[in-house]
Design an enzyme around this catalytic site. Structure first.
Site, mmCIF file in Angstrom:
data_model
loop_
_atom_site.group_PDB
_atom_site.id
_atom_site.type_symbol
_atom_site.label_atom_id
_atom_site.label_comp_id
_atom_site.label_asym_id
_atom_site.label_seq_id
_atom_site.Cartn_x
_atom_site.Cartn_y
_atom_site.Cartn_z
ATOM 1 N N ASP A 191 -2.532 2.646 8.881
ATOM 2 C CA ASP A 191 -3.522 2.277 9.916
ATOM 3 C C ASP A 191 -4.339 3.380 10.340
ATOM 4 O OD1 ASP A 191 -4.667 0.463 11.677
ATOM 5 O OD2 ASP A 191 -3.161 0.668 13.178
ATOM 6 N N ARG B 274 4.434 3.808 10.331
ATOM 7 C CA ARG B 274 3.127 3.196 10.578
ATOM 8 C C ARG B 274 2.187 4.417 11.442
ATOM 9 N NH1 ARG B 274 1.003 -2.524 12.938
ATOM 10 N NH2 ARG B 274 -1.237 -1.906 13.274
ATOM 11 N N LEU C 101 9.398 6.607 -9.541
ATOM 12 C CA LEU C 101 9.155 5.832 -8.153
ATOM 13 C C LEU C 101 8.265 4.509 -8.648
ATOM 14 C CD1 LEU C 101 8.603 5.749 -4.936
ATOM 15 C CD2 LEU C 101 6.616 6.880 -5.701
ATOM 16 N N ASN D 101 -7.866 4.164 9.640
ATOM 17 C CA ASN D 101 -8.941 4.692 8.997
ATOM 18 C C ASN D 101 -10.210 4.633 9.624
ATOM 19 O OD1 ASN D 101 -7.093 5.066 6.925
ATOM 20 N ND2 ASN D 101 -7.595 3.277 5.646
ATOM 21 N N GLY D 102 -10.284 3.281 9.993
ATOM 22 C CA GLY D 102 -11.681 2.975 10.872
ATOM 23 C C GLY D 102 -11.799 3.920 12.123
ATOM 24 N N TRP E 166 -9.196 -10.280 5.182
ATOM 25 C CA TRP E 166 -10.487 -10.810 4.612
ATOM 26 C C TRP E 166 -11.396 -11.510 5.679
ATOM 27 C CZ3 TRP E 166 -11.366 -10.816 -0.339
ATOM 28 C CH2 TRP E 166 -10.298 -10.547 -1.103
ATOM 29 N N HIS F 176 -11.794 4.747 4.907
ATOM 30 C CA HIS F 176 -11.121 4.459 3.910
ATOM 31 C C HIS F 176 -11.000 5.372 2.645
ATOM 32 C CE1 HIS F 176 -10.413 0.694 6.038
ATOM 33 N NE2 HIS F 176 -11.539 0.357 6.051
#
Length: 254
Positions: A19, A187, A130, A21-22, A68, A36
């Site tokens: 969380d 997070r 992994l 990026n923007g 979306w 992003h």
């Protein structure tokens, strides 16, 4: 921080909500898409960090069903970035013996994304290190709903009685299948919620929130920090602390 990690007590499955990026981009006066694009290094850092330590499963919340609803230009840029990133990172995944897979409603993704994902999944299928799982078109509620539909179909077909349904059957029908539940969820971005991510699989996960860290700035040291915190916690799974200590002592003597 890495030297403090007990490699004999690693979380088997780590999940990450990537969380911020923007907001990271906006703080620099740039468009959200810029954030992003600058998040790719963070994905590489957490993936390679987990691979080097010996973590078995890493699930990244890459695109939720709710995403979306974002502006069309941002969704389009995210899809293009996904294709480009997978193509660019494939040699590194092969080098690090990483096996790629996805969970979620991937049929909702553009054809170019589906094709690139299918190619990368096929090329890394034989890797034994992994397991990197991208959650795409995913939400925890969607996962539970699709699992329920599968069980309902079996009941309708007469191959399953409602009274026979148990936790193991539900877990087997989730998109995560036979993969283990999450041990540690990370997070970034400062929010303290799980945002419809792996609702069933997070039931007993340890949660680690970064207060002042947006995802593009995430590096391996931040991964190590969370794992050290995980290893210093007492995981009781409904039992008392004394029971956990007694079971731990018993396992060390057998």
């Amino acid at each position: 921080m890495k030297e403090l990690i007990d490699t004999g007590n690693l979380p088997k499955h780590i999940a990450v909500i990537m969380d911020g990026n923007g907001r990271w981009a906006q703080n620099q006066g740039a468009a959200r898409v810029f954030g992003h694009r600058n998040a790719i290094k963070a994905v590489r850092e957490v993936t390679e960090g987990c691979a080097e330590l010996g973590v078995s499963f890493l699930t990244l919340y890459a695109f939720s069903t709710e995403n979306w609803g974002r502006p069309e230009y941002e969704v389009r840029a995210l899809m293009e970035l996904l294709v480009q990133s997978i193509r660019n990172e494939l040699p590194t995944m092969q080098k690090n013996n990483v096996k790629l897979d996805t969970i979620g409603d991937t049929d909702s993704l553009p054809k170019s994304c589906r094709n690139q994902l299918a190619e990368a999944i096929d090329e890394t299928r034989s890797n034994t290190g992994l397991n990197l799982i991208l959650a795409l078109g995913y939400s925890g509620k969607w996962d539970l709903a699709q699992a329920t539909r599968k069980l309902a179909d079996e009941v309708k077909a007469g191959t399953l009685l409602p009274g026979e349904i148990n936790e193991e059957m539900i877990a087997a029908q989730l998109s995560t299948g036979q993969r283990p539940d999450v041990d540690l969820m990370l997070r970034t971005g400062g929010d303290h919620r799980i945002s419809n991510f792996l609702l069933w699989q997070l039931a007993y996960a340890e949660l680690y929130f970064y207060e002042n860290l947006f995802w593009p700035d995430f590096r391996r040291e931040h991964l190590y920090e969370a794992i050290v915190s995980f290893q210093n916690r007492e995981r009781r799974f409904g039992k008392t602390g004394d029971q956990v200590k007694a079971n731990s002592a018993k396992s060390k003597t057998t």
